[in-house]
Design an enzyme around this catalytic site. Structure first.
Site, PDB file in Angstrom:
ATOM      1  N   ASN A   9       0.698  -1.307  -0.083  1.00 34.36           N
ATOM      2  CA  ASN A   9      -0.079   0.090  -0.054  1.00 34.36           C
ATOM      3  C   ASN A   9       0.896   1.279   0.232  1.00 34.36           C
ATOM      4  O   ASN A   9       1.444   1.730   1.174  1.00 34.36           O
ATOM      5  CB  ASN A   9      -1.103   0.081   1.234  1.00 34.36           C
ATOM      6  CG  ASN A   9      -1.955   1.279   1.346  1.00 34.36           C
ATOM      7  OD1 ASN A   9      -1.895   1.961   0.447  1.00 34.36           O
ATOM      8  ND2 ASN A   9      -2.284   1.410   2.476  1.00 34.36           N
ATOM      9  N   LYS A  11       0.108   4.245  -0.590  1.00 31.40           N
ATOM     10  CA  LYS A  11      -0.555   5.365   0.176  1.00 31.40           C
ATOM     11  C   LYS A  11      -0.261   6.489  -0.749  1.00 31.40           C
ATOM     12  O   LYS A  11       0.021   6.227  -2.131  1.00 31.40           O
ATOM     13  CB  LYS A  11      -0.266   5.762   1.696  1.00 31.40           C
ATOM     14  CG  LYS A  11      -0.316   4.532   2.429  1.00 31.40           C
ATOM     15  CD  LYS A  11      -0.176   4.728   4.057  1.00 31.40           C
ATOM     16  CE  LYS A  11      -0.300   3.190   4.572  1.00 31.40           C
ATOM     17  NZ  LYS A  11      -0.230   3.669   6.092  1.00 31.40           N
ATOM     18  N   HIS A  97      -9.882   1.340   4.677  1.00 38.04           N
ATOM     19  CA  HIS A  97      -8.452   1.439   5.318  1.00 38.04           C
ATOM     20  C   HIS A  97      -8.635   2.424   6.534  1.00 38.04           C
ATOM     21  O   HIS A  97      -9.454   3.302   6.315  1.00 38.04           O
ATOM     22  CB  HIS A  97      -7.443   2.019   4.477  1.00 38.04           C
ATOM     23  CG  HIS A  97      -6.138   2.015   5.049  1.00 38.04           C
ATOM     24  ND1 HIS A  97      -5.586   2.956   5.942  1.00 38.04           N
ATOM     25  CD2 HIS A  97      -5.133   1.199   4.814  1.00 38.04           C
ATOM     26  CE1 HIS A  97      -4.503   2.652   6.403  1.00 38.04           C
ATOM     27  NE2 HIS A  97      -4.130   1.723   5.808  1.00 38.04           N
ATOM     28  N   GLU A  99      -7.026   4.845   7.464  1.00 31.69           N
ATOM     29  CA  GLU A  99      -6.904   6.369   6.979  1.00 31.69           C
ATOM     30  C   GLU A  99      -8.113   6.917   6.523  1.00 31.69           C
ATOM     31  O   GLU A  99      -8.381   7.862   6.542  1.00 31.69           O
ATOM     32  CB  GLU A  99      -5.709   6.450   6.212  1.00 31.69           C
ATOM     33  CG  GLU A  99      -4.263   6.380   7.195  1.00 31.69           C
ATOM     34  CD  GLU A  99      -3.158   5.476   6.405  1.00 31.69           C
ATOM     35  OE1 GLU A  99      -2.950   5.576   5.124  1.00 31.69           O
ATOM     36  OE2 GLU A  99      -2.111   5.042   7.210  1.00 31.69           O
ATOM     37  N   GLU A 169      -5.849  -4.892  10.396  1.00 30.20           N
ATOM     38  CA  GLU A 169      -5.024  -3.576  10.585  1.00 30.20           C
ATOM     39  C   GLU A 169      -5.210  -2.781  11.972  1.00 30.20           C
ATOM     40  O   GLU A 169      -6.059  -1.973  12.073  1.00 30.20           O
ATOM     41  CB  GLU A 169      -4.637  -2.902   9.451  1.00 30.20           C
ATOM     42  CG  GLU A 169      -4.307  -3.241   8.157  1.00 30.20           C
ATOM     43  CD  GLU A 169      -3.785  -2.214   7.301  1.00 30.20           C
ATOM     44  OE1 GLU A 169      -2.602  -2.568   6.909  1.00 30.20           O
ATOM     45  OE2 GLU A 169      -4.501  -1.274   7.097  1.00 30.20           O
ATOM     46  N   GLY A 175       2.143   2.398  10.722  1.00 32.38           N
ATOM     47  CA  GLY A 175       2.842   3.545  10.581  1.00 32.38           C
ATOM     48  C   GLY A 175       3.756   3.852  11.765  1.00 32.38           C
ATOM     49  O   GLY A 175       4.165   5.095  11.884  1.00 32.38           O
ATOM     50  N   SER A 215       2.890  -2.002  10.414  1.00 32.61           N
ATOM     51  CA  SER A 215       4.194  -2.112  10.729  1.00 32.61           C
ATOM     52  C   SER A 215       4.973  -3.468  10.398  1.00 32.61           C
ATOM     53  O   SER A 215       5.854  -3.828  11.332  1.00 32.61           O
ATOM     54  CB  SER A 215       4.868  -1.600  12.243  1.00 32.61           C
ATOM     55  OG  SER A 215       4.276  -0.199  12.176  1.00 32.61           O
TER      56      SER A 215
HETATM   57  P1  PGA Z   1       2.345   0.188   7.693  1.00 37.29           P
HETATM   58  O1  PGA Z   1       1.152   0.521   7.070  1.00 37.29           O
HETATM   59  O2  PGA Z   1       2.987  -0.940   7.113  1.00 37.29           O
HETATM   60  O3  PGA Z   1       3.407   1.415   7.174  1.00 37.29           O
HETATM   61  O4  PGA Z   1       2.163   0.490   9.193  1.00 37.29           O
HETATM   62  C1  PGA Z   1       0.213  -0.618   6.652  1.00 37.29           C
HETATM   63  C2  PGA Z   1      -1.245  -0.108   5.994  1.00 37.29           C
HETATM   64  O5  PGA Z   1      -1.715   1.058   6.493  1.00 37.29           O
HETATM   65  O6  PGA Z   1      -1.765  -0.798   5.235  1.00 37.29           O
END
Ligand code: PGA
Length: 253
Positions: A9, A11, A97, A99, A169, A175, A215
């Site tokens: 992803n 982003k 997601h 976000e 998640e 993140g 992460s």
């Molecule tokens: P990350 O993000 O691996 O940077 O924690 C995962 C995601 O948001 O899908």
């Protein structure tokens, strides 16, 4: 046997040239290291879908979008529909997601409409669920995930739900550099699979891939993927480094 899947992803990262370079680097790494039985999907920004899907198609992996509109078509300035994405030859799309939920006000009703439009247009949804830190601390994480799964997916019939990929998640892990422990991931994945079994039976639940995200990186992927109910990962930060991403692709034992 359900599929092992690693999805990146990206982003809102990378300008065009950097994005194209990264796609070629991923293709090279995959050519070097292989991908075993693992299905590889890279979810790039809309404006790079054409470039990235051309490169992916030539190199044996797939591309997904990161979002699509809750509406079918019409006067929705700036929106991108499921049928547009499908018409670009794109096979997958991340939906729900955290976000999107937190910055764009997407709730389970909106996400459920998106899931329907994706499936109607032959796009496989990568449906994300997961609790925030306060919910875990209050021991509400199972209730939160149950609601997210129920509201966005449980109107689907057996055949439709079998198309969906689920990504657990935990928001506190996205993140942040804090990963769920292997035991926490397995516990929640098994719980999600039990919900699917209750509703659809084990013939369906055993075929649905449940990915871990938050992460997940080249160092911890192997331990996470060793769990019986962790079928792969949805990778943010580490998907922007080709060598790390492909190491994760090859982290199944
Ligand atoms: P990350 O993000 O691996 O940077 O924690 C995962 C995601 O948001 O899908």
């Amino acid at each position: 046997m359900r599929k092992r899947i690693v999805a990146g992803n990206w982003k809102m990262n990378k300008d065009f040239q950097d994005a194209e370079d990264l796609m070629f680097e991923i293709a090279d790494e995959l050519a070097d290291k292989g991908s075993g039985e693992t299905e590889v999907i890279v979810c790039t920004p809309y404006v790079y879908l054409e470039m990235s899907s051309d490169i992916a198609a030539e190199n044996g992996f797939m591309v997904g979008a990161q979002n699509l509109s809750q509406w079918e078509s019409g006067a929705y300035t700036g929106e991108i529909s499921a049928s547009m994405i499908h018409s670009m030859g794109i096979s997958h799309c991340i939906l729900g997601h955290s976000e999107r939920r937190s910055y764009f006000g997407e709730n389970d009703k909106i996400i459920s409409a998106k899931v329907d439009l994706a499936l109607k247009n032959n796009i496989i949804p990568i449906y994300c669920c997961g609790e925030v830190l306060a919910e875990r601390q209050a021991e509400k994480h199972f209730d939160i995930v149950r609601t997210q799964i129920t509201e966005a997916l449980f109107h689907l019939g057996k055949e439709a739900v079998s198309e969906v990929i689920i990504a657990y998640e935990p928001v506190w892990a996205i993140g942040t550099g804090v990963t769920a422990t292997s035991a926490q991931a397995q516990e929640m994945h098994a719980f999600i699979r039990s919900l699917l079994t209750e509703k659809y039976g084990s013939d369906v639940s055993e075929e649905i891939s449940i990915l871990y995200g938050g992460s997940c990186n080249a160092k911890n992927a192997a331990e996470l993927f060793a769990n019986p109910d962790v079928d792969g990962g949805l990778i943010g930060g580490a998907s922007l480094i080709a060598a790390d991403f492909v190491t994760i692709v090859n982290s199944f034992r």
